[in-house]
Design a protein around this motif. Sequence first.
Motif, PDB file in Angstrom:
ATOM      1  N   THR A 167      87.880  22.475  25.548  1.00 60.43           N
ATOM      2  CA  THR A 167      88.026  21.439  26.569  1.00 60.43           C
ATOM      3  C   THR A 167      86.656  21.110  27.151  1.00 60.43           C
ATOM      4  O   THR A 167      85.757  21.951  27.156  1.00 60.43           O
ATOM      5  N   GLU A 168      86.529  19.876  27.632  1.00 59.77           N
ATOM      6  CA  GLU A 168      85.257  19.417  28.198  1.00 59.77           C
ATOM      7  C   GLU A 168      85.503  18.855  29.587  1.00 59.77           C
ATOM      8  O   GLU A 168      86.444  18.091  29.794  1.00 59.77           O
ATOM      9  N   ASP A 169      84.639  19.250  30.550  1.00 56.27           N
ATOM     10  CA  ASP A 169      84.702  18.672  31.886  1.00 56.27           C
ATOM     11  C   ASP A 169      83.336  18.766  32.544  1.00 56.27           C
ATOM     12  O   ASP A 169      82.702  19.803  32.536  1.00 56.27           O
ATOM     13  N   VAL A 207      91.244  26.684  21.714  1.00 58.74           N
ATOM     14  CA  VAL A 207      91.296  25.331  22.275  1.00 58.74           C
ATOM     15  C   VAL A 207      89.956  25.047  22.955  1.00 58.74           C
ATOM     16  O   VAL A 207      89.434  25.885  23.686  1.00 58.74           O
ATOM     17  N   ASN A 233      92.142  19.233  17.365  1.00 52.52           N
ATOM     18  CA  ASN A 233      92.766  20.554  17.440  1.00 52.52           C
ATOM     19  C   ASN A 233      92.211  21.520  16.391  1.00 52.52           C
ATOM     20  O   ASN A 233      92.214  22.723  16.605  1.00 52.52           O
ATOM     21  N   LYS A 263      88.872  28.247  25.094  1.00 47.84           N
ATOM     22  CA  LYS A 263      89.986  29.033  25.631  1.00 47.84           C
ATOM     23  C   LYS A 263      90.929  29.437  24.507  1.00 47.84           C
ATOM     24  O   LYS A 263      90.910  28.866  23.424  1.00 47.84           O
TER      25      LYS A 263
END
Length: 178
Positions: free
Chosen positions: A44-46, A42, A21, A53
């Motif tokens: 994020t990984e995909d 924030v 975080n 974000k």
Amino acid sequence: MSRIGKLAITIPDSVDINYTNSEITVKGKFGTLQNQLPESIVVTEDNGKLTVKMKEQKKDSRALHGLYRTLINNMIIGVSKQFDLTLILKGVGYRAAVQGQEIVLSLGYSHPVKIVIPNNITVEVVQNTTINLKSCDKEALGLFAANIRAWRLPEPYKGKGILYKDEKIIRKAGKSGK
């Protein structure tokens, strides 16, 4: 929402990213970089893509959104490809040499200028007047180049000084006759 902040970051295969975080760590072929993340951002990984974000739409988080996306992208590029800068010494008798962990500059002063090279930066001197700097940390590289350049800023009358590679100096006419 920031136009730059919306863009996804592609992660190369040779780069390993760990994030929590409050911190992100990027490891690659040329080194390891860390950065603190603010609470409003924030990560994020995909599918091999990283997105940055905001938690909330506040003024300060909107201001930091594009900045931290760019900082993370620079970290990924730095550990996979490295950043490089070239400085050129222009002037009679101006020259540079690397001696151990120092760069020694002759810039027309009565003494040689010695600058300690940071651990994460590599310095190569070509033909005594061209200095090539390489590092995975873009911020540290720019700061070190600015410190070297501060010893002899380019002047507009003769064009002498320490210049970046493709920098153009706007020349002044100087004193003119009547």
